[in-house]
Design a protein around this motif. Structure first.
Motif, PDB file in Angstrom:
ATOM      1  N   ASP A  98       0.801  -1.223   0.000  1.00 36.04           N
ATOM      2  CA  ASP A  98       0.000   0.000   0.000  1.00 36.04           C
ATOM      3  C   ASP A  98       0.837   1.277   0.000  1.00 36.04           C
ATOM      4  O   ASP A  98       0.317   2.352  -0.216  1.00 36.04           O
ATOM      5  CB  ASP A  98      -0.983   0.009   1.169  1.00 36.04           C
ATOM      6  CG  ASP A  98      -0.297  -0.061   2.528  1.00 36.04           C
ATOM      7  OD1 ASP A  98       0.896  -0.420   2.585  1.00 36.04           O
ATOM      8  OD2 ASP A  98      -0.964   0.233   3.535  1.00 36.04           O
ATOM      9  N   LYS A  99       2.144   1.178   0.218  1.00 33.45           N
ATOM     10  CA  LYS A  99       2.998   2.361   0.186  1.00 33.45           C
ATOM     11  C   LYS A  99       3.605   2.602  -1.203  1.00 33.45           C
ATOM     12  O   LYS A  99       4.237   3.606  -1.437  1.00 33.45           O
ATOM     13  CB  LYS A  99       4.119   2.233   1.221  1.00 33.45           C
ATOM     14  CG  LYS A  99       3.603   2.269   2.643  1.00 33.45           C
ATOM     15  CD  LYS A  99       4.738   2.152   3.630  1.00 33.45           C
ATOM     16  CE  LYS A  99       4.257   2.305   5.038  1.00 33.45           C
ATOM     17  NZ  LYS A  99       3.644   1.159   5.609  1.00 33.45           N
ATOM     18  N   ASN A 100       3.419   1.677  -2.128  1.00 33.16           N
ATOM     19  CA  ASN A 100       3.942   1.823  -3.476  1.00 33.16           C
ATOM     20  C   ASN A 100       3.108   2.871  -4.221  1.00 33.16           C
ATOM     21  O   ASN A 100       1.878   2.801  -4.211  1.00 33.16           O
ATOM     22  CB  ASN A 100       3.870   0.472  -4.202  1.00 33.16           C
ATOM     23  CG  ASN A 100       4.546   0.497  -5.558  1.00 33.16           C
ATOM     24  OD1 ASN A 100       4.232   1.326  -6.402  1.00 33.16           O
ATOM     25  ND2 ASN A 100       5.455  -0.426  -5.761  1.00 33.16           N
ATOM     26  N   PRO A 101       3.746   3.858  -4.875  1.00 31.18           N
ATOM     27  CA  PRO A 101       2.976   4.913  -5.542  1.00 31.18           C
ATOM     28  C   PRO A 101       2.152   4.426  -6.723  1.00 31.18           C
ATOM     29  O   PRO A 101       1.272   5.144  -7.194  1.00 31.18           O
ATOM     30  CB  PRO A 101       4.056   5.897  -6.000  1.00 31.18           C
ATOM     31  CG  PRO A 101       5.312   5.106  -6.079  1.00 31.18           C
ATOM     32  CD  PRO A 101       5.189   4.064  -5.004  1.00 31.18           C
ATOM     33  N   TRP A 102       2.384   3.216  -7.198  1.00 23.50           N
ATOM     34  CA  TRP A 102       1.639   2.662  -8.325  1.00 23.50           C
ATOM     35  C   TRP A 102       0.487   1.759  -7.883  1.00 23.50           C
ATOM     36  O   TRP A 102      -0.291   1.293  -8.723  1.00 23.50           O
ATOM     37  CB  TRP A 102       2.573   1.856  -9.226  1.00 23.50           C
ATOM     38  CG  TRP A 102       3.629   2.668  -9.893  1.00 23.50           C
ATOM     39  CD1 TRP A 102       4.884   2.911  -9.417  1.00 23.50           C
ATOM     40  CD2 TRP A 102       3.545   3.327 -11.151  1.00 23.50           C
ATOM     41  NE1 TRP A 102       5.588   3.683 -10.306  1.00 23.50           N
ATOM     42  CE2 TRP A 102       4.781   3.954 -11.386  1.00 23.50           C
ATOM     43  CE3 TRP A 102       2.541   3.459 -12.101  1.00 23.50           C
ATOM     44  CZ2 TRP A 102       5.049   4.692 -12.528  1.00 23.50           C
ATOM     45  CZ3 TRP A 102       2.810   4.193 -13.241  1.00 23.50           C
ATOM     46  CH2 TRP A 102       4.044   4.804 -13.451  1.00 23.50           C
ATOM     47  N   THR A 103       0.351   1.479  -6.595  1.00 20.96           N
ATOM     48  CA  THR A 103      -0.589   0.484  -6.091  1.00 20.96           C
ATOM     49  C   THR A 103      -2.008   0.667  -6.617  1.00 20.96           C
ATOM     50  O   THR A 103      -2.626  -0.282  -7.072  1.00 20.96           O
ATOM     51  CB  THR A 103      -0.605   0.488  -4.547  1.00 20.96           C
ATOM     52  OG1 THR A 103       0.698   0.149  -4.091  1.00 20.96           O
ATOM     53  CG2 THR A 103      -1.605  -0.506  -3.999  1.00 20.96           C
ATOM     54  N   GLU A 104      -2.524   1.858  -6.567  1.00 16.16           N
ATOM     55  CA  GLU A 104      -3.913   2.097  -6.939  1.00 16.16           C
ATOM     56  C   GLU A 104      -4.178   1.972  -8.430  1.00 16.16           C
ATOM     57  O   GLU A 104      -5.316   1.804  -8.840  1.00 16.16           O
ATOM     58  CB  GLU A 104      -4.352   3.498  -6.469  1.00 16.16           C
ATOM     59  CG  GLU A 104      -4.317   3.671  -4.971  1.00 16.16           C
ATOM     60  CD  GLU A 104      -5.332   2.803  -4.259  1.00 16.16           C
ATOM     61  OE1 GLU A 104      -6.447   2.628  -4.780  1.00 16.16           O
ATOM     62  OE2 GLU A 104      -5.002   2.281  -3.179  1.00 16.16           O
ATOM     63  N   GLU A 105      -3.126   2.057  -9.268  1.00 18.09           N
ATOM     64  CA  GLU A 105      -3.370   2.134 -10.705  1.00 18.09           C
ATOM     65  C   GLU A 105      -2.526   1.206 -11.562  1.00 18.09           C
ATOM     66  O   GLU A 105      -2.615   1.256 -12.777  1.00 18.09           O
ATOM     67  CB  GLU A 105      -3.145   3.571 -11.167  1.00 18.09           C
ATOM     68  CG  GLU A 105      -1.749   4.080 -10.873  1.00 18.09           C
ATOM     69  CD  GLU A 105      -1.649   5.594 -10.896  1.00 18.09           C
ATOM     70  OE1 GLU A 105      -2.652   6.257 -11.183  1.00 18.09           O
ATOM     71  OE2 GLU A 105      -0.566   6.089 -10.634  1.00 18.09           O
ATOM     72  N   ILE A 106      -1.735   0.331 -10.963  1.00 17.13           N
ATOM     73  CA  ILE A 106      -0.837  -0.501 -11.760  1.00 17.13           C
ATOM     74  C   ILE A 106      -1.600  -1.377 -12.750  1.00 17.13           C
ATOM     75  O   ILE A 106      -1.121  -1.642 -13.850  1.00 17.13           O
ATOM     76  CB  ILE A 106       0.121  -1.327 -10.871  1.00 17.13           C
ATOM     77  CG1 ILE A 106       1.290  -1.875 -11.704  1.00 17.13           C
ATOM     78  CG2 ILE A 106      -0.624  -2.442 -10.163  1.00 17.13           C
ATOM     79  CD1 ILE A 106       2.200  -0.836 -12.278  1.00 17.13           C
ATOM     80  N   ALA A 107      -2.804  -1.790 -12.405  1.00 17.55           N
ATOM     81  CA  ALA A 107      -3.594  -2.624 -13.314  1.00 17.55           C
ATOM     82  C   ALA A 107      -3.939  -1.887 -14.604  1.00 17.55           C
ATOM     83  O   ALA A 107      -4.161  -2.512 -15.637  1.00 17.55           O
ATOM     84  CB  ALA A 107      -4.868  -3.096 -12.622  1.00 17.55           C
ATOM     85  N   TRP A 108      -3.972  -0.573 -14.570  1.00 15.92           N
ATOM     86  CA  TRP A 108      -4.306   0.217 -15.762  1.00 15.92           C
ATOM     87  C   TRP A 108      -3.109   0.374 -16.686  1.00 15.92           C
ATOM     88  O   TRP A 108      -3.252   0.804 -17.810  1.00 15.92           O
ATOM     89  CB  TRP A 108      -4.843   1.588 -15.361  1.00 15.92           C
ATOM     90  CG  TRP A 108      -6.097   1.463 -14.571  1.00 15.92           C
ATOM     91  CD1 TRP A 108      -6.238   1.628 -13.220  1.00 15.92           C
ATOM     92  CD2 TRP A 108      -7.383   1.099 -15.051  1.00 15.92           C
ATOM     93  NE1 TRP A 108      -7.528   1.398 -12.835  1.00 15.92           N
ATOM     94  CE2 TRP A 108      -8.251   1.076 -13.948  1.00 15.92           C
ATOM     95  CE3 TRP A 108      -7.888   0.794 -16.302  1.00 15.92           C
ATOM     96  CZ2 TRP A 108      -9.599   0.753 -14.068  1.00 15.92           C
ATOM     97  CZ3 TRP A 108      -9.227   0.480 -16.424  1.00 15.92           C
ATOM     98  CH2 TRP A 108     -10.067   0.455 -15.313  1.00 15.92           C
ATOM     99  N   PHE A 109      -1.927   0.039 -16.204  1.00 14.33           N
ATOM    100  CA  PHE A 109      -0.722   0.180 -17.013  1.00 14.33           C
ATOM    101  C   PHE A 109      -0.343  -1.180 -17.589  1.00 14.33           C
ATOM    102  O   PHE A 109       0.688  -1.742 -17.270  1.00 14.33           O
ATOM    103  CB  PHE A 109       0.422   0.771 -16.177  1.00 14.33           C
ATOM    104  CG  PHE A 109       0.239   2.236 -15.930  1.00 14.33           C
ATOM    105  CD1 PHE A 109       0.796   3.174 -16.787  1.00 14.33           C
ATOM    106  CD2 PHE A 109      -0.505   2.686 -14.860  1.00 14.33           C
ATOM    107  CE1 PHE A 109       0.606   4.518 -16.573  1.00 14.33           C
ATOM    108  CE2 PHE A 109      -0.696   4.033 -14.634  1.00 14.33           C
ATOM    109  CZ  PHE A 109      -0.139   4.959 -15.497  1.00 14.33           C
ATOM    110  N   LEU A 110      -1.209  -1.709 -18.429  1.00 11.88           N
ATOM    111  CA  LEU A 110      -0.963  -2.962 -19.116  1.00 11.88           C
ATOM    112  C   LEU A 110      -0.313  -2.610 -20.451  1.00 11.88           C
ATOM    113  O   LEU A 110      -0.990  -2.301 -21.417  1.00 11.88           O
ATOM    114  CB  LEU A 110      -2.271  -3.728 -19.326  1.00 11.88           C
ATOM    115  CG  LEU A 110      -3.027  -4.067 -18.052  1.00 11.88           C
ATOM    116  CD1 LEU A 110      -4.378  -4.676 -18.375  1.00 11.88           C
ATOM    117  CD2 LEU A 110      -2.210  -5.002 -17.195  1.00 11.88           C
ATOM    118  N   VAL A 111       0.969  -2.642 -20.464  1.00 13.07           N
ATOM    119  CA  VAL A 111       1.709  -2.136 -21.613  1.00 13.07           C
ATOM    120  C   VAL A 111       2.075  -3.275 -22.547  1.00 13.07           C
ATOM    121  O   VAL A 111       2.553  -4.310 -22.128  1.00 13.07           O
ATOM    122  CB  VAL A 111       2.985  -1.406 -21.145  1.00 13.07           C
ATOM    123  CG1 VAL A 111       3.805  -0.948 -22.322  1.00 13.07           C
ATOM    124  CG2 VAL A 111       2.599  -0.234 -20.273  1.00 13.07           C
TER     125      VAL A 111
END
Length: 129
Positions: A98-111
């Protein structure tokens, strides 16, 4: 030209801007996957100077890519001839929390595919009065 991927699993260059990333990728022979963390950091956070290498590291951690024994090469550039780099070895599997700055949105970064044209979010500021 050395094959850097034989020495490190993850390469996280300083996000100095799209031209810097394009030239690094071309001159060092990195793939789109190698450059993904830095390009997504540029896209999401913009050029945050030297802190961009930490956002890039958090990105590969949030993606679950850092495994025990992996080596991560962070390299940062400054004005003039300044350059600093470090290679870290993961002592355990690194995952996001939960302290990772990408936690809330990493699923949206499917590159997938070509990241060369990736531009940062536009920023609009109201002038102060």
């Amino acid at each position: 030209m050395p094959t850097f991927n034989m020495a490190v699993e993850h390469f996280i260059p300083h996000v100095g801007g799209k031209p810097v990333l394009d030239e690094l990728q071309k001159s060092l022979g990195f793939s789109n996957l190698d450059m993904e963390a830095s390009r997504m950091t540029l896209y999401r956070y913009g050029n945050t100077s030297s802190s961009s290498i930490w956002y890039g590291l958090a990105y590969v951690e949030a993606k679950g890519r850092v495994k025990k024994g992996n080596r991560v090469w962070q390299i940062a550039f400054g004005s003039g001839f300044k350059c600093s780099s470090i290679i870290w070895r993961a002592m355990k599997i690194v995952d996001f929390d939960d302290k990772n700055p990408w936690t809330e949105e990493i699923a949206w970064f499917l590159v997938s595919g070509n990241l060369v044209g990736c531009e940062p979010f536009p920023s609009y500021f109201e002038p102060s009065k």
